[in-house]
Design a protein around this motif. Structure first.
Motif, PDB file in Angstrom:
ATOM      1  N   TYR A  93       4.870  -7.280  -0.633  1.00 25.50           N
ATOM      2  CA  TYR A  93       5.374  -5.916  -0.675  1.00 25.50           C
ATOM      3  C   TYR A  93       5.451  -5.282   0.708  1.00 25.50           C
ATOM      4  O   TYR A  93       6.295  -4.435   0.970  1.00 25.50           O
ATOM      5  N   PHE A  94       4.562  -5.679   1.605  1.00 26.53           N
ATOM      6  CA  PHE A  94       4.524  -5.086   2.944  1.00 26.53           C
ATOM      7  C   PHE A  94       3.835  -6.062   3.881  1.00 26.53           C
ATOM      8  O   PHE A  94       2.780  -6.606   3.554  1.00 26.53           O
ATOM      9  N   ASP A  95       4.426  -6.287   5.052  1.00 23.32           N
ATOM     10  CA  ASP A  95       3.881  -7.244   6.012  1.00 23.32           C
ATOM     11  C   ASP A  95       4.294  -6.784   7.411  1.00 23.32           C
ATOM     12  O   ASP A  95       5.204  -7.328   8.006  1.00 23.32           O
ATOM     13  N   GLU A  96       3.600  -5.750   7.934  1.00 22.95           N
ATOM     14  CA  GLU A  96       4.010  -5.148   9.197  1.00 22.95           C
ATOM     15  C   GLU A  96       2.805  -4.621   9.970  1.00 22.95           C
ATOM     16  O   GLU A  96       1.710  -4.462   9.423  1.00 22.95           O
ATOM     17  N   ASN A  97       3.053  -4.308  11.258  1.00 21.21           N
ATOM     18  CA  ASN A  97       2.043  -3.679  12.097  1.00 21.21           C
ATOM     19  C   ASN A  97       2.116  -2.166  11.955  1.00 21.21           C
ATOM     20  O   ASN A  97       3.190  -1.588  11.822  1.00 21.21           O
ATOM     21  N   ILE A  98       0.945  -1.526  12.012  1.00 19.15           N
ATOM     22  CA  ILE A  98       0.868  -0.066  12.055  1.00 19.15           C
ATOM     23  C   ILE A  98       0.034   0.294  13.277  1.00 19.15           C
ATOM     24  O   ILE A  98      -1.053  -0.254  13.491  1.00 19.15           O
ATOM     25  N   TYR A  99       0.543   1.234  14.074  1.00 19.62           N
ATOM     26  CA  TYR A  99      -0.067   1.573  15.360  1.00 19.62           C
ATOM     27  C   TYR A  99      -1.031   2.744  15.230  1.00 19.62           C
ATOM     28  O   TYR A  99      -0.982   3.519  14.261  1.00 19.62           O
ATOM     29  N   VAL A 100      -1.913   2.864  16.238  1.00 19.66           N
ATOM     30  CA  VAL A 100      -2.876   3.961  16.262  1.00 19.66           C
ATOM     31  C   VAL A 100      -2.131   5.298  16.167  1.00 19.66           C
ATOM     32  O   VAL A 100      -1.156   5.530  16.878  1.00 19.66           O
ATOM     33  N   GLY A 101      -2.599   6.145  15.289  1.00 20.69           N
ATOM     34  CA  GLY A 101      -1.981   7.455  15.100  1.00 20.69           C
ATOM     35  C   GLY A 101      -0.836   7.441  14.112  1.00 20.69           C
ATOM     36  O   GLY A 101      -0.290   8.499  13.783  1.00 20.69           O
ATOM     37  N   GLU A 102      -0.472   6.265  13.620  1.00 23.24           N
ATOM     38  CA  GLU A 102       0.664   6.158  12.700  1.00 23.24           C
ATOM     39  C   GLU A 102       0.182   6.127  11.251  1.00 23.24           C
ATOM     40  O   GLU A 102      -0.824   5.521  10.920  1.00 23.24           O
ATOM     41  N   THR A 103       0.928   6.809  10.396  1.00 22.04           N
ATOM     42  CA  THR A 103       0.696   6.766   8.955  1.00 22.04           C
ATOM     43  C   THR A 103       1.992   6.343   8.288  1.00 22.04           C
ATOM     44  O   THR A 103       3.056   6.896   8.583  1.00 22.04           O
ATOM     45  N   ARG A 104       1.923   5.370   7.410  1.00 19.95           N
ATOM     46  CA  ARG A 104       3.112   4.857   6.751  1.00 19.95           C
ATOM     47  C   ARG A 104       2.919   4.918   5.235  1.00 19.95           C
ATOM     48  O   ARG A 104       1.921   4.420   4.713  1.00 19.95           O
ATOM     49  N   THR A 105       3.870   5.510   4.541  1.00 19.47           N
ATOM     50  CA  THR A 105       3.827   5.556   3.085  1.00 19.47           C
ATOM     51  C   THR A 105       4.925   4.653   2.535  1.00 19.47           C
ATOM     52  O   THR A 105       6.082   4.775   2.925  1.00 19.47           O
ATOM     53  N   ILE A 106       4.559   3.754   1.646  1.00 19.89           N
ATOM     54  CA  ILE A 106       5.523   2.824   1.072  1.00 19.89           C
ATOM     55  C   ILE A 106       5.540   2.958  -0.449  1.00 19.89           C
ATOM     56  O   ILE A 106       4.550   3.351  -1.064  1.00 19.89           O
ATOM     57  N   LYS A 107       6.680   2.636  -1.039  1.00 27.40           N
ATOM     58  CA  LYS A 107       6.829   2.609  -2.488  1.00 27.40           C
ATOM     59  C   LYS A 107       6.835   1.152  -2.932  1.00 27.40           C
ATOM     60  O   LYS A 107       7.590   0.337  -2.417  1.00 27.40           O
ATOM     61  N   LEU A 108       6.021   0.833  -3.904  1.00 30.93           N
ATOM     62  CA  LEU A 108       6.003  -0.511  -4.437  1.00 30.93           C
ATOM     63  C   LEU A 108       7.147  -0.677  -5.446  1.00 30.93           C
ATOM     64  O   LEU A 108       7.665   0.305  -5.970  1.00 30.93           O
ATOM     65  N   PRO A 109       7.573  -1.909  -5.705  1.00 25.68           N
ATOM     66  CA  PRO A 109       8.691  -2.116  -6.641  1.00 25.68           C
ATOM     67  C   PRO A 109       8.400  -1.536  -8.021  1.00 25.68           C
ATOM     68  O   PRO A 109       7.234  -1.445  -8.444  1.00 25.68           O
ATOM     69  N   ALA A 110       9.442  -1.140  -8.721  1.00 28.48           N
ATOM     70  CA  ALA A 110       9.293  -0.595 -10.068  1.00 28.48           C
ATOM     71  C   ALA A 110       8.600  -1.618 -10.962  1.00 28.48           C
ATOM     72  O   ALA A 110       8.881  -2.812 -10.903  1.00 28.48           O
ATOM     73  N   GLY A 111       7.679  -1.133 -11.770  1.00 33.47           N
ATOM     74  CA  GLY A 111       6.968  -2.014 -12.685  1.00 33.47           C
ATOM     75  C   GLY A 111       5.653  -2.538 -12.166  1.00 33.47           C
ATOM     76  O   GLY A 111       4.839  -3.053 -12.941  1.00 33.47           O
ATOM     77  N   VAL A 112       5.399  -2.415 -10.859  1.00 35.49           N
ATOM     78  CA  VAL A 112       4.130  -2.880 -10.296  1.00 35.49           C
ATOM     79  C   VAL A 112       3.035  -1.879 -10.642  1.00 35.49           C
ATOM     80  O   VAL A 112       3.156  -0.689 -10.372  1.00 35.49           O
ATOM     81  N   THR A 113       1.973  -2.344 -11.261  1.00 33.86           N
ATOM     82  CA  THR A 113       0.896  -1.451 -11.691  1.00 33.86           C
ATOM     83  C   THR A 113      -0.408  -1.664 -10.928  1.00 33.86           C
ATOM     84  O   THR A 113      -1.350  -0.893 -11.075  1.00 33.86           O
ATOM     85  N   SER A 114      -0.491  -2.729 -10.135  1.00 34.85           N
ATOM     86  CA  SER A 114      -1.694  -2.953  -9.330  1.00 34.85           C
ATOM     87  C   SER A 114      -1.289  -3.701  -8.065  1.00 34.85           C
ATOM     88  O   SER A 114      -0.224  -4.327  -8.003  1.00 34.85           O
ATOM     89  N   TYR A 115      -2.140  -3.647  -7.074  1.00 34.36           N
ATOM     90  CA  TYR A 115      -1.822  -4.286  -5.800  1.00 34.36           C
ATOM     91  C   TYR A 115      -3.098  -4.536  -5.008  1.00 34.36           C
ATOM     92  O   TYR A 115      -4.159  -3.973  -5.311  1.00 34.36           O
ATOM     93  N   THR A 116      -2.995  -5.376  -4.006  1.00 36.31           N
ATOM     94  CA  THR A 116      -4.102  -5.669  -3.108  1.00 36.31           C
ATOM     95  C   THR A 116      -3.677  -5.349  -1.683  1.00 36.31           C
ATOM     96  O   THR A 116      -2.557  -5.656  -1.286  1.00 36.31           O
TER      97      THR A 116
END
Length: 220
Positions: free
Chosen positions: A147-170
């Motif tokens: 679902y997500f495989d990226e770098n996030i930098y200091v001070g950065e906040t990223r909000t992502i939407k998971l695919p429709a139908g996904v009810t749990s995640y790790t």
């Protein structure tokens, strides 16, 4: 135009032949776009467009906040969509027609990821904004980063939407890197960084710098 040939036989005297042509007129179709709760359209909902029949017209449906596009449907007349499941597509009418978009409430799970550093680290590391953490969000540990495989930098906040139908995640936190790409020191917050929750911000903290190689490097 179109070539036309005629055949005349048994002519015994002069014959006057007159050919009459009429201008071909392109047939037009009226396409009405209906409005729908949860989004807008282009052309605007509630309008009727006069277009050439059998020629594709561009249509676009845009979901409002809290909604997601579902499908286009034809409620009257004849015609075809290039892809009814795509908000931006074309419709080719073969007669007067009415088309309608549909939207549905966006119930996809939202995941918010962030990275920060202790004030002591920020004070010692002039390049701290270049530090980053590699995040993986997936269904389970066997599907790293689907679902997500990226770098996030200091001070950065990223909000992502998971695919429709996904009810749990790790969520898994990968390595922490300094601005030069060296492996740095990060600790997770909270301590266990794998969750199956919703509506939570998952933040990785950079905690313990050590100077080295002209850069600030973390200490595991």
């Amino acid at each position: 135009g179109t070539n036309t040939s005629i055949s005349v036989s048994n002519v015994t005297s002069s014959v006057l032949i007159k050919l009459y042509y009429e201008k071909a007129v392109s047939k037009t179709c009226k396409v009405t776009i209906q409005s729908a709760t949860g989004g807008t359209t282009s052309p605007a909902g509630g309008t009727t467009q006069t277009v050439a029949c059998n020629k594709a017209m561009t249509i676009k449906a845009t979901a409002s906040s809290g909604y997601m596009f579902k499908t286009w449907s034809k409620t009257k007349g004849n015609g075809t969509f290039a892809n009814a499941k795509n908000g931006s597509t074309t419709f080719t009418p073969t007669s007067d027609a009415t088309i309608t978009p549909s939207f549905e409430e966006d119930k996809r799970l939202t995941v918010t990821l962030a990275v920060d550093a202790y004030s002591s680290v920020k004070a010692l590391c002039p390049d701290i904004n270049g530090w980053h953490v590699h995040f993986l969000v997936s269904k389970d540990e066997a599907n790293f980063g689907e679902y997500f495989d990226e770098n996030i930098y200091v001070g950065e906040t990223r909000t992502i939407k998971l695919p429709a139908g996904v009810t749990s995640y790790t969520i898994q936190e990968g390595m922490c890197y300094d601005a030069e790409g060296n492996v740095g020191g990060c600790t997770e917050y909270p301590a266990n960084f794998e969750y199956f929750n919703d509506s939570t911000t998952y933040k990785a903290w950079i905690t313990s710098p050590l100077p080295g190689n002209g850069s600030c490097r973390g200490d595991w």
